[in-house]
Design an enzyme around this catalytic site. Structure first.
Site, PDB file in Angstrom:
ATOM      1  N   ARG A  85       0.858  -1.180   0.000  1.00 47.87           N
ATOM      2  CA  ARG A  85       0.000   0.000   0.000  1.00 47.87           C
ATOM      3  C   ARG A  85       0.896   1.234   0.000  1.00 47.87           C
ATOM      4  O   ARG A  85       2.016   1.200   0.514  1.00 47.87           O
ATOM      5  CB  ARG A  85      -0.904   0.014   1.232  1.00 47.87           C
ATOM      6  N   LYS A 109      -2.375  -2.770   7.888  1.00 44.07           N
ATOM      7  CA  LYS A 109      -3.530  -2.360   8.679  1.00 44.07           C
ATOM      8  C   LYS A 109      -3.563  -3.124   9.997  1.00 44.07           C
ATOM      9  O   LYS A 109      -3.221  -4.299  10.053  1.00 44.07           O
ATOM     10  CB  LYS A 109      -4.819  -2.620   7.892  1.00 44.07           C
ATOM     11  N   HIS A 164      -2.792   2.356  -5.889  1.00 39.99           N
ATOM     12  CA  HIS A 164      -3.570   1.144  -5.677  1.00 39.99           C
ATOM     13  C   HIS A 164      -3.664   0.328  -6.963  1.00 39.99           C
ATOM     14  O   HIS A 164      -3.830  -0.900  -6.910  1.00 39.99           O
ATOM     15  CB  HIS A 164      -4.970   1.502  -5.168  1.00 39.99           C
ATOM     16  N   ARG A 219      -0.898  -2.033  -6.947  1.00 41.61           N
ATOM     17  CA  ARG A 219      -1.180  -3.128  -6.000  1.00 41.61           C
ATOM     18  C   ARG A 219      -2.127  -4.146  -6.636  1.00 41.61           C
ATOM     19  O   ARG A 219      -1.917  -5.360  -6.531  1.00 41.61           O
ATOM     20  CB  ARG A 219      -1.781  -2.542  -4.723  1.00 41.61           C
ATOM     21  N   HIS A 273      -3.886  -9.354   3.492  1.00 47.48           N
ATOM     22  CA  HIS A 273      -5.324  -9.468   3.733  1.00 47.48           C
ATOM     23  C   HIS A 273      -5.578 -10.406   4.918  1.00 47.48           C
ATOM     24  O   HIS A 273      -4.980 -11.471   5.006  1.00 47.48           O
ATOM     25  CB  HIS A 273      -6.036 -10.032   2.498  1.00 47.48           C
ATOM     26  N   TYR A 315      -9.452 -11.254  -6.972  1.00 52.35           N
ATOM     27  CA  TYR A 315      -8.491 -11.266  -8.077  1.00 52.35           C
ATOM     28  C   TYR A 315      -8.661 -12.501  -8.954  1.00 52.35           C
ATOM     29  O   TYR A 315      -8.360 -12.467 -10.144  1.00 52.35           O
ATOM     30  CB  TYR A 315      -7.067 -11.175  -7.526  1.00 52.35           C
TER      31      TYR A 315
END
Length: 320
Positions: free
Chosen positions: A158, A193, A265, A268, A291, A300
């Site tokens: 990110r 995150k 993004h 990414r 994730h 994806y």
């Protein structure tokens, strides 16, 4: 918003005076509106807009559609937060039209972004290569830009993770001669995150670009500041901002004449899609992206399935 008193900043100030004095908007609501409008103003400034009269409906629409994935240069928002931001922008433009700062309400037809699942948009491999190769490396800033973009595509990081890196977060010969390494690929420690840490390999092209930047570019940039551990530096020797990194990619895409919308993004998304198209297991890609759930990563595989259907429809003699 920039500190310079441009017509745009004065027009935004007039709107907040209206909300505070004439409408008596509550402090919490005013604070939320201010964050949203400041984000919108930064987007306009990145696009060279310094007066409300010069904003186009297309720019308002691009901002609204980029809120969900951070394509506008800010952090990705939830559907509810994105909708709130669009409402704030629509209110701003309505005020500007009433006060004759603009000829009409530029945002009248703009709606909040759809809340349904949006398939990520990936660039073709050739387009990614064109963007990376479009960055000149004859200056310290150019060396930094190439290293940053190569790093983003190589790791799927990110943008906030990339600009938050310190030099010590790199391991295994990224900042050393390759001959001194143990032969394995370079790796980087990323903090994602929820403060979740993950270790991601760095490809040979990105490693070479980082080595060039660390040897010939960063020392010049760091000498202009007070000294910092940050990996990617701005022209004043401080840590590079997320907005500046977004601008670097945008300029590279323009030089490469890429017509598709491109954001950090996007790299990414491209990283993940190209891995799965190349045969990578979805759970490996999940780990690389950071994730928490494989369900997030499985989107994806949907992109790849769409590509397979298109190829099948075009190539199979009895597809139609």
């Amino acid at each position: 918003m920039s500190e310079a008193r441009t017509p745009l900043t004065q027009q935004v100030t007039a709107y907040f005076q209206h909300l505070t004095i004439e409408r008596g908007v509550a402090a919490n609501t005013l604070s939320a509106y201010r964050r949203d409008i400041e984000r919108y103003t930064r987007f306009l400034e990145l696009n060279g807009v310094s007066d409300a009269a010069h904003v186009t409906p297309q720019q308002v629409s691009e901002f609204a559609q980029g809120l969900r994935d951070g394509a506008d240069g800010g952090a990705a928002l939830t559907a509810r937060s994105a909708a709130r931001c669009v409402v704030a922008v629509r209110g701003l433009h309505k005020f500007w039209a009433l006060e004759r700062f603009t000829v009409d309400n530029t945002a009248s037809d703009v709606r909040p972004p759809a809340t349904g699942t949006r398939l990520p948009k990936a660039l073709a491999i050739a387009d990614v290569q064109s963007i990376l190769e479009a960055v000149p490396v004859d200056t310290e800033a150019g060396l930094r830009d190439r290293a940053l973009l190569e790093f983003l595509y190589s790791t799927g990081a990110r943008i906030s993770e990339a600009v938050g890196l310190d030099v010590d977060d790199l391991h295994q010969a990224v900042n050393q001669d390759a001959a001194e390494s143990d032969g394995g690929p370079a790796v980087v420690r990323l903090l994602g995150k929820g403060q979740k840490e993950r270790v991601v390999p760095v490809g040979s092209y990105a490693t070479a670009a980082l080595q060039a930047y660390l040897v010939r570019g960063r020392p010049v940039l760091v000498s202009k500041g007070k000294g910092t551990a940050a990996l990617f530096l701005n022209q004043r020797g401080g840590r590079l901002s997320r907005q500046s990194a977004w601008s670097i990619l945008k300029r590279a895409a323009e030089r490469a004449e890429i017509r598709a919308e491109v954001s950090p993004h996007t790299l990414r998304h491209s990283f993940a899609t190209h891995l799965i198209e190349g045969g990578a297991d979805v759970r490996v890609v999940q780990e690389l992206l950071g994730h928490s759930s494989v369900t997030t990563t499985q989107v994806y595989t949907m992109v790849t399935a769409d590509t397979l259907r298109e190829i099948y429809a075009a190539a199979h003699p009895r597809a139609h």
